[in-house]
Design a protein around this motif. Structure first.
Motif, PDB file in Angstrom:
ATOM      1  N   TRP A   4      40.088   5.601   9.000  1.00  0.00           N
ATOM      2  CA  TRP A   4      39.142   4.901   8.134  1.00  0.00           C
ATOM      3  C   TRP A   4      38.085   5.925   7.738  1.00  0.00           C
ATOM      4  CZ3 TRP A   4      38.013  -0.579  10.653  1.00  0.00           C
ATOM      5  CH2 TRP A   4      39.202  -1.330  10.620  1.00  0.00           C
ATOM      6  N   TRP A   5      38.123   6.383   6.504  1.00  0.00           N
ATOM      7  CA  TRP A   5      37.342   7.542   6.093  1.00  0.00           C
ATOM      8  C   TRP A   5      35.838   7.297   6.105  1.00  0.00           C
ATOM      9  CZ3 TRP A   5      39.672  12.077   6.026  1.00  0.00           C
ATOM     10  CH2 TRP A   5      41.071  12.091   5.917  1.00  0.00           C
ATOM     11  N   LEU A   6      35.379   6.152   5.618  1.00  0.00           N
ATOM     12  CA  LEU A   6      33.940   5.884   5.611  1.00  0.00           C
ATOM     13  C   LEU A   6      33.393   5.825   7.030  1.00  0.00           C
ATOM     14  CD1 LEU A   6      31.311   5.244   4.194  1.00  0.00           C
ATOM     15  CD2 LEU A   6      31.997   2.819   4.120  1.00  0.00           C
ATOM     16  N   THR A   7      34.102   5.125   7.899  1.00  0.00           N
ATOM     17  CA  THR A   7      33.687   5.058   9.302  1.00  0.00           C
ATOM     18  C   THR A   7      33.669   6.445   9.927  1.00  0.00           C
ATOM     19  OG1 THR A   7      34.666   2.851   9.500  1.00  0.00           O
ATOM     20  CG2 THR A   7      34.215   4.022  11.543  1.00  0.00           C
ATOM     21  N   GLY A   8      34.674   7.238   9.610  1.00  0.00           N
ATOM     22  CA  GLY A   8      34.730   8.596  10.142  1.00  0.00           C
ATOM     23  C   GLY A   8      33.576   9.459   9.675  1.00  0.00           C
ATOM     24  N   LEU A   9      33.171   9.302   8.419  1.00  0.00           N
ATOM     25  CA  LEU A   9      32.052  10.088   7.894  1.00  0.00           C
ATOM     26  C   LEU A   9      30.731   9.682   8.538  1.00  0.00           C
ATOM     27  CD1 LEU A   9      33.025  10.220   4.102  1.00  0.00           C
ATOM     28  CD2 LEU A   9      33.126  12.094   5.766  1.00  0.00           C
ATOM     29  N   ILE A  10      30.552   8.370   8.778  1.00  0.00           N
ATOM     30  CA  ILE A  10      29.343   7.905   9.471  1.00  0.00           C
ATOM     31  C   ILE A  10      29.290   8.474  10.881  1.00  0.00           C
ATOM     32  CG2 ILE A  10      28.129   5.889  10.390  1.00  0.00           C
ATOM     33  CD1 ILE A  10      27.933   6.131   7.372  1.00  0.00           C
ATOM     34  N   LEU A  11      30.418   8.436  11.561  1.00  0.00           N
ATOM     35  CA  LEU A  11      30.493   9.020  12.896  1.00  0.00           C
ATOM     36  C   LEU A  11      30.230  10.520  12.863  1.00  0.00           C
ATOM     37  CD1 LEU A  11      33.637   7.210  14.363  1.00  0.00           C
ATOM     38  CD2 LEU A  11      31.287   6.995  15.168  1.00  0.00           C
ATOM     39  N   MET A  12      30.717  11.186  11.818  1.00  0.00           N
ATOM     40  CA  MET A  12      30.522  12.626  11.699  1.00  0.00           C
ATOM     41  C   MET A  12      29.041  12.985  11.648  1.00  0.00           C
ATOM     42  SD  MET A  12      31.699  15.270   8.677  1.00  0.00           S
ATOM     43  CE  MET A  12      33.449  15.295   9.070  1.00  0.00           C
ATOM     44  N   ILE A  13      28.260  12.175  10.944  1.00  0.00           N
ATOM     45  CA  ILE A  13      26.825  12.451  10.863  1.00  0.00           C
ATOM     46  C   ILE A  13      26.201  12.416  12.255  1.00  0.00           C
ATOM     47  CG2 ILE A  13      24.609  11.580  10.012  1.00  0.00           C
ATOM     48  CD1 ILE A  13      26.127  10.519   7.552  1.00  0.00           C
ATOM     49  N   GLY A  14      26.493  11.339  13.009  1.00  0.00           N
ATOM     50  CA  GLY A  14      25.924  11.216  14.352  1.00  0.00           C
ATOM     51  C   GLY A  14      26.406  12.298  15.290  1.00  0.00           C
ATOM     52  N   MET A  15      27.707  12.573  15.300  1.00  0.00           N
ATOM     53  CA  MET A  15      28.250  13.547  16.235  1.00  0.00           C
ATOM     54  C   MET A  15      27.899  14.979  15.842  1.00  0.00           C
ATOM     55  SD  MET A  15      31.926  11.888  17.370  1.00  0.00           S
ATOM     56  CE  MET A  15      32.078  12.953  18.798  1.00  0.00           C
ATOM     57  N   SER A  16      27.682  15.227  14.558  1.00  0.00           N
ATOM     58  CA  SER A  16      27.249  16.565  14.137  1.00  0.00           C
ATOM     59  C   SER A  16      25.850  16.857  14.645  1.00  0.00           C
ATOM     60  CB  SER A  16      27.290  16.673  12.606  1.00  0.00           C
ATOM     61  OG  SER A  16      28.613  16.587  12.129  1.00  0.00           O
ATOM     62  N   ILE A  17      24.977  15.857  14.580  1.00  0.00           N
ATOM     63  CA  ILE A  17      23.630  16.014  15.138  1.00  0.00           C
ATOM     64  C   ILE A  17      23.718  16.256  16.640  1.00  0.00           C
ATOM     65  CG2 ILE A  17      21.432  14.841  15.579  1.00  0.00           C
ATOM     66  CD1 ILE A  17      21.855  13.352  12.914  1.00  0.00           C
ATOM     67  N   GLY A  18      24.578  15.466  17.306  1.00  0.00           N
ATOM     68  CA  GLY A  18      24.765  15.653  18.738  1.00  0.00           C
ATOM     69  C   GLY A  18      25.352  17.012  19.076  1.00  0.00           C
ATOM     70  N   GLY A  19      26.278  17.495  18.247  1.00  0.00           N
ATOM     71  CA  GLY A  19      26.869  18.807  18.479  1.00  0.00           C
ATOM     72  C   GLY A  19      25.843  19.929  18.387  1.00  0.00           C
ATOM     73  N   TRP A  20      24.927  19.814  17.421  1.00  0.00           N
ATOM     74  CA  TRP A  20      23.866  20.818  17.268  1.00  0.00           C
ATOM     75  C   TRP A  20      22.929  20.796  18.479  1.00  0.00           C
ATOM     76  CZ3 TRP A  20      22.971  24.742  13.940  1.00  0.00           C
ATOM     77  CH2 TRP A  20      21.701  25.315  13.956  1.00  0.00           C
ATOM     78  N   ILE A  21      22.538  19.602  18.906  1.00  0.00           N
ATOM     79  CA  ILE A  21      21.660  19.468  20.075  1.00  0.00           C
ATOM     80  C   ILE A  21      22.362  19.999  21.316  1.00  0.00           C
ATOM     81  CG2 ILE A  21      20.472  17.831  21.592  1.00  0.00           C
ATOM     82  CD1 ILE A  21      20.105  16.023  19.139  1.00  0.00           C
ATOM     83  N   GLY A  22      23.649  19.639  21.479  1.00  0.00           N
ATOM     84  CA  GLY A  22      24.393  20.077  22.648  1.00  0.00           C
ATOM     85  C   GLY A  22      24.545  21.586  22.730  1.00  0.00           C
ATOM     86  N   SER A  23      24.802  22.246  21.607  1.00  0.00           N
ATOM     87  CA  SER A  23      24.955  23.701  21.610  1.00  0.00           C
ATOM     88  C   SER A  23      23.651  24.389  22.000  1.00  0.00           C
ATOM     89  CB  SER A  23      25.426  24.201  20.236  1.00  0.00           C
ATOM     90  OG  SER A  23      24.451  23.947  19.236  1.00  0.00           O
ATOM     91  N   ASN A  24      22.528  23.840  21.527  1.00  0.00           N
ATOM     92  CA  ASN A  24      21.231  24.413  21.894  1.00  0.00           C
ATOM     93  C   ASN A  24      20.909  24.181  23.361  1.00  0.00           C
ATOM     94  OD1 ASN A  24      19.408  25.492  19.434  1.00  0.00           O
ATOM     95  ND2 ASN A  24      20.801  23.925  18.681  1.00  0.00           N
ATOM     96  N   LEU A  25      21.246  22.998  23.883  1.00  0.00           N
ATOM     97  CA  LEU A  25      21.037  22.736  25.306  1.00  0.00           C
ATOM     98  C   LEU A  25      21.882  23.666  26.164  1.00  0.00           C
ATOM     99  CD1 LEU A  25      20.929  18.820  25.484  1.00  0.00           C
ATOM    100  CD2 LEU A  25      19.054  20.407  25.960  1.00  0.00           C
ATOM    101  N   ALA A  26      23.119  23.921  25.739  1.00  0.00           N
ATOM    102  CA  ALA A  26      24.014  24.789  26.501  1.00  0.00           C
ATOM    103  C   ALA A  26      23.429  26.193  26.621  1.00  0.00           C
ATOM    104  CB  ALA A  26      25.388  24.850  25.832  1.00  0.00           C
ATOM    105  N   VAL A  27      22.886  26.709  25.520  1.00  0.00           N
ATOM    106  CA  VAL A  27      22.320  28.057  25.534  1.00  0.00           C
ATOM    107  C   VAL A  27      20.988  28.072  26.287  1.00  0.00           C
ATOM    108  CG1 VAL A  27      21.408  29.924  24.107  1.00  0.00           C
ATOM    109  CG2 VAL A  27      23.479  28.712  23.399  1.00  0.00           C
ATOM    110  N   ASN A  28      20.159  27.067  26.058  1.00  0.00           N
ATOM    111  CA  ASN A  28      18.836  27.033  26.677  1.00  0.00           C
ATOM    112  C   ASN A  28      18.894  26.860  28.190  1.00  0.00           C
ATOM    113  OD1 ASN A  28      17.797  27.242  24.116  1.00  0.00           O
ATOM    114  ND2 ASN A  28      17.200  25.101  23.950  1.00  0.00           N
ATOM    115  N   LYS A  29      19.781  25.969  28.645  1.00  0.00           N
ATOM    116  CA  LYS A  29      19.798  25.596  30.066  1.00  0.00           C
ATOM    117  C   LYS A  29      20.734  26.451  30.909  1.00  0.00           C
ATOM    118  CE  LYS A  29      16.954  22.162  29.416  1.00  0.00           C
ATOM    119  NZ  LYS A  29      15.581  22.169  29.991  1.00  0.00           N
ATOM    120  N   GLY A  30      21.808  26.983  30.297  1.00  0.00           N
ATOM    121  CA  GLY A  30      22.695  27.875  31.021  1.00  0.00           C
ATOM    122  C   GLY A  30      23.738  27.177  31.881  1.00  0.00           C
ATOM    123  N   ASP A  31      24.429  27.971  32.720  1.00  0.00           N
ATOM    124  CA  ASP A  31      25.582  27.502  33.493  1.00  0.00           C
ATOM    125  C   ASP A  31      25.252  26.354  34.447  1.00  0.00           C
ATOM    126  OD1 ASP A  31      27.033  29.490  32.249  1.00  0.00           O
ATOM    127  OD2 ASP A  31      28.103  30.035  34.082  1.00  0.00           O
TER     128      ASP A  31
END
Length: 267
Positions: A219-246
């Protein structure tokens, strides 16, 4: 679906994106919500791939901005995963809910045991000569970290094929498998493990999207809405991974593995 359904999916998608980048299993939070909103299981399995692609592309950019990238190794591992992904995605269109839960719970418990045992064996009283200490002043993050030479073997590449199969077949929880392979087997620290993981998933997800779209299970519209939320989460997660470490990543990973396994086996 009505407007608040999309808001709910975007919000839960953001949380799932953060968890996926740091550990894995974010889709296990998201998928039950999608089913609750009367999205068929097979369509859920396909539609979530759109969001997964956006999340991981954003995470790749986040790691790159912080100075973490090794596209040559990442692409090599991703290409090994592709054949398995194509086969797994096709079979994933026939997946039953009961076997989905059973297989995923067993895999996550296995990864948890592997991570704990692997961590106990990696007691290093003295740093090896080939290890290099690097100072990083990127936004004050990772002021000092130790990087050891990766140990990429034929076994690692073969396991990537299997990881690709699982990712195409189910997707949810594939992060745990990739972490076990890249971190434990290939001897790569958890920050760079996550760096490689998001690149690999982004590449093979393109193939998976093609398979599910061919079967009419997106379902493309649903997928695009999810993409917005998960893209924001992906950006936050990548920064947390680098900031906080192993240490931070390992803590999140253990908690996620235990909670998701309990949920799948007993709830």
């Amino acid at each position: 679906m009505v407007w608040w359904h999309y808001l709910l999916l975007a919000g839960v998608g953001c949380i799932a994106g953060i968890l996926n980048v740091l550990a894995g299993g974010g889709s296990l939070i998201l998928m039950p919500i999608m089913v609750f909103l009367d999205i068929p299981g097979a369509v859920t399995n396909g539609t979530v791939r759109i969001a997964i692609l956006g999340q991981n592309l954003t995470a790749v950019a986040g790691f790159k901005q912080k100075g973490f990238s090794d596209y040559r190794l990442s692409l090599t591992l991703a290409l090994c995963a592709l054949p398995g992904t194509v086969i797994g995605a096709f079979l994933g269109t026939k997946l039953s809910n009961a076997w989905f839960n059973r297989v995923l719970a067993i895999v996550m418990l296995g990864v948890l045991v592997t991570m704990i045992l692997g961590n106990r064996k990696k007691k290093k009283p003295e740093p090896k000569e080939e290890e290099t200490s690097i100072s990083s002043s990127i936004d004050g993050n990772l002021s000092e970290s130790t990087v050891s030479e990766p140990s990429v073997s034929v076994t690692g590449y073969l396991l990537m094929v299997l990881a690709g199969f699982y990712g195409g077949f189910i997707q949810a929880g594939v992060g745990f498998i990739l972490i076990a392979i890249i971190h434990n087997l290939m001897n790569i620290d958890l920050v760079r493990t996550n760096m490689h993981k998001v690149f690999i998933v982004a590449v093979y997800t393109i193939a998976a999207i093609g398979i599910f779209a061919w079967q009419g299970q997106i379902w493309w519209l649903t997928g695009l809405i999810l993409m917005i939320g998960m893209s924001i989460g992906g950006w936050i997660g990548s920064n947390l991974a680098v900031n906080k470490g192993d240490a931070f990543i390992r803590t999140v990973l253990y908690i996620a593995l235990v909670c998701m396994s309990i949920k799948l086996l007993f709830m």
